[in-house]
Design a protein around this motif. Sequence first.
Motif, PDB file in Angstrom:
ATOM      1  N   ASN A 163      24.276  71.239  67.382  1.00  0.00           N
ATOM      2  CA  ASN A 163      23.200  71.126  68.358  1.00  0.00           C
ATOM      3  C   ASN A 163      21.886  70.775  67.676  1.00  0.00           C
ATOM      4  N   LEU A 164      21.116  69.886  68.316  1.00  0.00           N
ATOM      5  CA  LEU A 164      19.804  69.530  67.788  1.00  0.00           C
ATOM      6  C   LEU A 164      18.880  70.740  67.829  1.00  0.00           C
ATOM      7  N   LEU A 168      24.345  68.581  72.227  1.00  0.00           N
ATOM      8  CA  LEU A 168      25.534  68.728  71.396  1.00  0.00           C
ATOM      9  C   LEU A 168      26.011  67.340  71.004  1.00  0.00           C
ATOM     10  N   ILE A 169      26.141  67.101  69.690  1.00  0.00           N
ATOM     11  CA  ILE A 169      26.555  65.780  69.214  1.00  0.00           C
ATOM     12  C   ILE A 169      27.588  65.888  68.098  1.00  0.00           C
ATOM     13  N   TYR A 170      28.329  64.803  67.942  1.00  0.00           N
ATOM     14  CA  TYR A 170      29.177  64.548  66.786  1.00  0.00           C
ATOM     15  C   TYR A 170      28.455  63.475  65.999  1.00  0.00           C
ATOM     16  N   VAL A 171      28.233  63.704  64.726  1.00  0.00           N
ATOM     17  CA  VAL A 171      27.615  62.682  63.884  1.00  0.00           C
ATOM     18  C   VAL A 171      28.453  62.528  62.620  1.00  0.00           C
ATOM     19  N   GLU A 172      28.652  61.276  62.255  1.00  0.00           N
ATOM     20  CA  GLU A 172      29.424  60.936  61.066  1.00  0.00           C
ATOM     21  C   GLU A 172      28.535  60.070  60.193  1.00  0.00           C
ATOM     22  N   GLY A 173      28.531  60.331  58.909  1.00  0.00           N
ATOM     23  CA  GLY A 173      27.689  59.549  58.024  1.00  0.00           C
ATOM     24  C   GLY A 173      27.908  59.907  56.574  1.00  0.00           C
ATOM     25  N   HIS A 174      26.824  59.843  55.792  1.00  0.00           N
ATOM     26  CA  HIS A 174      26.910  60.156  54.371  1.00  0.00           C
ATOM     27  C   HIS A 174      25.656  60.903  53.935  1.00  0.00           C
ATOM     28  N   LEU A 175      25.771  61.613  52.806  1.00  0.00           N
ATOM     29  CA  LEU A 175      24.636  62.339  52.255  1.00  0.00           C
ATOM     30  C   LEU A 175      23.755  61.405  51.447  1.00  0.00           C
ATOM     31  N   HIS A 176      22.452  61.637  51.558  1.00  0.00           N
ATOM     32  CA  HIS A 176      21.473  60.875  50.787  1.00  0.00           C
ATOM     33  C   HIS A 176      20.401  61.849  50.329  1.00  0.00           C
ATOM     34  N   LEU A 178      19.928  69.537  62.703  1.00  0.00           N
ATOM     35  CA  LEU A 178      21.162  69.790  63.443  1.00  0.00           C
ATOM     36  C   LEU A 178      21.744  71.116  62.959  1.00  0.00           C
ATOM     37  N   ALA A 179      22.068  71.992  63.908  1.00  0.00           N
ATOM     38  CA  ALA A 179      22.659  73.293  63.579  1.00  0.00           C
ATOM     39  C   ALA A 179      24.158  73.251  63.801  1.00  0.00           C
ATOM     40  N   THR A 180      24.907  73.680  62.791  1.00  0.00           N
ATOM     41  CA  THR A 180      26.347  73.853  62.932  1.00  0.00           C
ATOM     42  C   THR A 180      26.626  75.336  62.727  1.00  0.00           C
ATOM     43  N   THR A 181      27.448  75.908  63.596  1.00  0.00           N
ATOM     44  CA  THR A 181      27.721  77.343  63.528  1.00  0.00           C
ATOM     45  C   THR A 181      29.215  77.577  63.397  1.00  0.00           C
ATOM     46  N   GLU A 182      29.571  78.403  62.419  1.00  0.00           N
ATOM     47  CA  GLU A 182      30.950  78.832  62.224  1.00  0.00           C
ATOM     48  C   GLU A 182      31.037  80.301  62.592  1.00  0.00           C
ATOM     49  N   THR A 183      32.108  80.668  63.251  1.00  0.00           N
ATOM     50  CA  THR A 183      32.337  82.071  63.613  1.00  0.00           C
ATOM     51  C   THR A 183      33.647  82.510  62.966  1.00  0.00           C
ATOM     52  N   VAL A 210      31.507  87.441  62.968  1.00  0.00           N
ATOM     53  CA  VAL A 210      30.252  87.046  62.344  1.00  0.00           C
ATOM     54  C   VAL A 210      30.027  85.561  62.599  1.00  0.00           C
ATOM     55  N   SER A 211      28.799  85.195  62.943  1.00  0.00           N
ATOM     56  CA  SER A 211      28.427  83.786  63.108  1.00  0.00           C
ATOM     57  C   SER A 211      27.504  83.393  61.966  1.00  0.00           C
ATOM     58  N   GLN A 212      27.754  82.217  61.422  1.00  0.00           N
ATOM     59  CA  GLN A 212      26.943  81.719  60.323  1.00  0.00           C
ATOM     60  C   GLN A 212      26.486  80.305  60.673  1.00  0.00           C
ATOM     61  N   THR A 213      25.168  80.085  60.709  1.00  0.00           N
ATOM     62  CA  THR A 213      24.606  78.787  61.079  1.00  0.00           C
ATOM     63  C   THR A 213      24.040  78.088  59.856  1.00  0.00           C
ATOM     64  N   GLU A 214      24.376  76.817  59.720  1.00  0.00           N
ATOM     65  CA  GLU A 214      23.814  75.954  58.681  1.00  0.00           C
ATOM     66  C   GLU A 214      22.951  74.899  59.368  1.00  0.00           C
ATOM     67  N   TRP A 215      21.844  74.533  58.723  1.00  0.00           N
ATOM     68  CA  TRP A 215      20.958  73.499  59.252  1.00  0.00           C
ATOM     69  C   TRP A 215      21.050  72.254  58.392  1.00  0.00           C
ATOM     70  N   HIS A 216      21.124  71.101  59.027  1.00  0.00           N
ATOM     71  CA  HIS A 216      21.262  69.816  58.354  1.00  0.00           C
ATOM     72  C   HIS A 216      20.156  68.886  58.839  1.00  0.00           C
ATOM     73  N   ASN A 217      19.558  68.143  57.922  1.00  0.00           N
ATOM     74  CA  ASN A 217      18.562  67.132  58.284  1.00  0.00           C
ATOM     75  C   ASN A 217      19.300  65.823  58.536  1.00  0.00           C
ATOM     76  N   VAL A 218      19.209  65.313  59.762  1.00  0.00           N
ATOM     77  CA  VAL A 218      19.914  64.090  60.148  1.00  0.00           C
ATOM     78  C   VAL A 218      18.912  62.950  60.301  1.00  0.00           C
ATOM     79  N   VAL A 219      19.290  61.780  59.808  1.00  0.00           N
ATOM     80  CA  VAL A 219      18.473  60.572  59.916  1.00  0.00           C
ATOM     81  C   VAL A 219      19.327  59.479  60.541  1.00  0.00           C
ATOM     82  N   LEU A 220      18.802  58.839  61.578  1.00  0.00           N
ATOM     83  CA  LEU A 220      19.483  57.719  62.236  1.00  0.00           C
ATOM     84  C   LEU A 220      18.571  56.503  62.181  1.00  0.00           C
ATOM     85  N   TRP A 221      19.146  55.346  61.915  1.00  0.00           N
ATOM     86  CA  TRP A 221      18.384  54.108  61.799  1.00  0.00           C
ATOM     87  C   TRP A 221      18.689  53.156  62.951  1.00  0.00           C
ATOM     88  N   ARG A 222      17.775  52.292  63.222  1.00  0.00           N
ATOM     89  CA  ARG A 222      17.894  51.147  64.129  1.00  0.00           C
ATOM     90  C   ARG A 222      18.431  51.524  65.513  1.00  0.00           C
TER      91      ARG A 222
END
Length: 147
Positions: free
Chosen positions: A12-13, A74-82, A33-38, A47-59
Motif C-alpha cells: 500500500n502507498l 494497493l499495488i503490485y510493482v515489479e522492477g529493480h533496485l537502484h 510503499l508498505a509491505t506487511t508480513e504476518t 505478529v505483523s512486520q511492515t517494511e517501507w520501500h521507496n518506489v520510483v516510476l518513470w514516464r
Amino acid sequence: MRGVNKVILIGNLGKDPEIQKVDGTIPVAKFPLATTETFKDRSGKQVSQTEWHNVVLWRGLAELAEKYLRKGSLIYVEGHLHTRNWEDKEGNKKSAVEVVGDNLIMLDKKLESNMGPHGPSGSALQEEPGESTTSSMESDLNPEDND
C-alpha cells in the motif's frame, strides 16, 4: 555469470505520489510503499512486520501513478533496485535505495467500481519496450528531498 536485480512487491502507498518533471518534460513519480508480513512467533502470538520501500516510476508509469494512485492504494510493482548517492548541503555523503518500477498492476477493487470495466484497475501496466525506465537523468532529481 550474469547478475539478477529483480524486485516484486505488493503493498500500500504510504502517501500520494510526488510528481517531478526532469528536464521539464519527463515525468517521474516517487512514493513510499508498505509491505506487511504476518507470522506467528514462538509463543504462537500473531505478529505483523511492515517494511517501507521507496518506489520510483518513470514516464508513462509516472503519469498513471499521478492520475490513479493515492495514499493507501494497493499495488503490485515489479522492477529493480537502484542506489543513489549524493552529498547534502553540509557535504555529508548520503545514499538511498529505491525500487525503480518497470511494471505496475493496480489491485484496488474500489477503482473498478468508480471507473467501470475498462479502467486500469487490475490491468498490467508497463513501460514500452523501447522506453527505458532508468537513465542518467535519475541523478538529476533533487536528492535533497529524501533527507
